[in-house]
Write an enzyme that holds these catalytic residues in place. Sequence first.
Site, PDB file in Angstrom:
ATOM      1  N   GLY A 118       0.818  -1.208   0.000  1.00 41.34           N
ATOM      2  CA  GLY A 118       0.000   0.000   0.000  1.00 41.34           C
ATOM      3  C   GLY A 118       0.851   1.256   0.000  1.00 41.34           C
ATOM      4  CB  ALA A 119       4.258   1.787  -1.180  1.00 42.79           C
ATOM      5  N   GLY A 164      -0.681   7.916   1.368  1.00 41.76           N
ATOM      6  CA  GLY A 164      -0.795   7.915   2.814  1.00 41.76           C
ATOM      7  C   GLY A 164       0.454   7.478   3.547  1.00 41.76           C
ATOM      8  N   GLY A 173       1.895   4.546   3.758  1.00 44.83           N
ATOM      9  CA  GLY A 173       2.815   3.705   3.007  1.00 44.83           C
ATOM     10  C   GLY A 173       3.797   4.517   2.178  1.00 44.83           C
ATOM     11  CB  SER A 207      -6.609   0.221  13.812  1.00 48.95           C
ATOM     12  OG  SER A 207      -7.447   1.268  14.270  1.00 48.95           O
ATOM     13  CE1 TYR A 235      -8.941  -0.001   9.137  1.00 49.04           C
ATOM     14  CE2 TYR A 235      -9.870   0.623  11.260  1.00 49.04           C
ATOM     15  CZ  TYR A 235      -8.818   0.625  10.367  1.00 49.04           C
ATOM     16  OH  TYR A 235      -7.636   1.228  10.699  1.00 49.04           O
TER      17      TYR A 235
END
Length: 280
Positions: free
Chosen positions: A14-15, A18, A20, A147, A170
């Site tokens: 997920g780079a 955000g 990442g 999280s 989530y």
Amino acid sequence: MIRLPHHHTTLVTGATQGLGRALALDLAARGGTVLLHGRDADRLAAVADDVRAVGAGGEVRAYLADLSDLDQVAELAARVTDAEPRLDALVHNAVVGGGPNPLDRELSAQGHELRLAVNHLAPYALTRGLLPLLTASAPARVVNVASMGQEALDLDDLMFEEEYEGLRAYCRSKLALIMATFALGEELAGTGVTVNALHPAHLMDTEGVRAYGLTPLVGVEEGVRPTVRLVVGPERAGVTGRYFDRFADVRAHEQAYDPEARRRLMALTDRWVGVAAPGA
């Protein structure tokens, strides 16, 4: 700033945006080699250019895959294993948040609830696929971006077919990720591969936070510092099977410490990702 040797290699999922992206930029500026994962080819190429521009000697390579498809996760693990001589750190950052339409229950390519698939099954499967390379590179670290938002899993309805809501899904998926962290930490003790999870910062300015309609409270830079500490900080060498709230080693949701709940979750997880049962 901790400087990294050029051969120190970290894969960040997920780079392309955000946390990442910010994490990849930070690690490259320290001199390390950074492997970037994303699911959009154009965005991945653009981020690779940005990371190369700040690089301090390490290399940058990009890997395209959709983590909502476990077949692509397996292919990603195979490509990285074939192409990379070593892997010192693996950061599972890719995530699906609560979503703009939280009452819409979405499914992965294999028919799994989407948030559980991307936030729990994919990182677990990718870690499994890359374990030979991680072990050969030991000491190596796996960092799961979790999280503080955690909700107890309904072990009779892990796919959340009843009374579905995206943010709750989530939160359940992040607890599942933490429980897998603890399970792998125990399993890999003594191998030189550590596995830890963290809550990097509260309500960072990310696409996922905004998509759900929440107001960001801090920039992604606030999440980079505690994440980097787990990736390269010397004080975390050898620490495994832990959950951190930023820099603090704290307790996760109580269900994470229930051995029977963890056993049931991991048995189903292994079945869904195609891991053979012990003795099979």
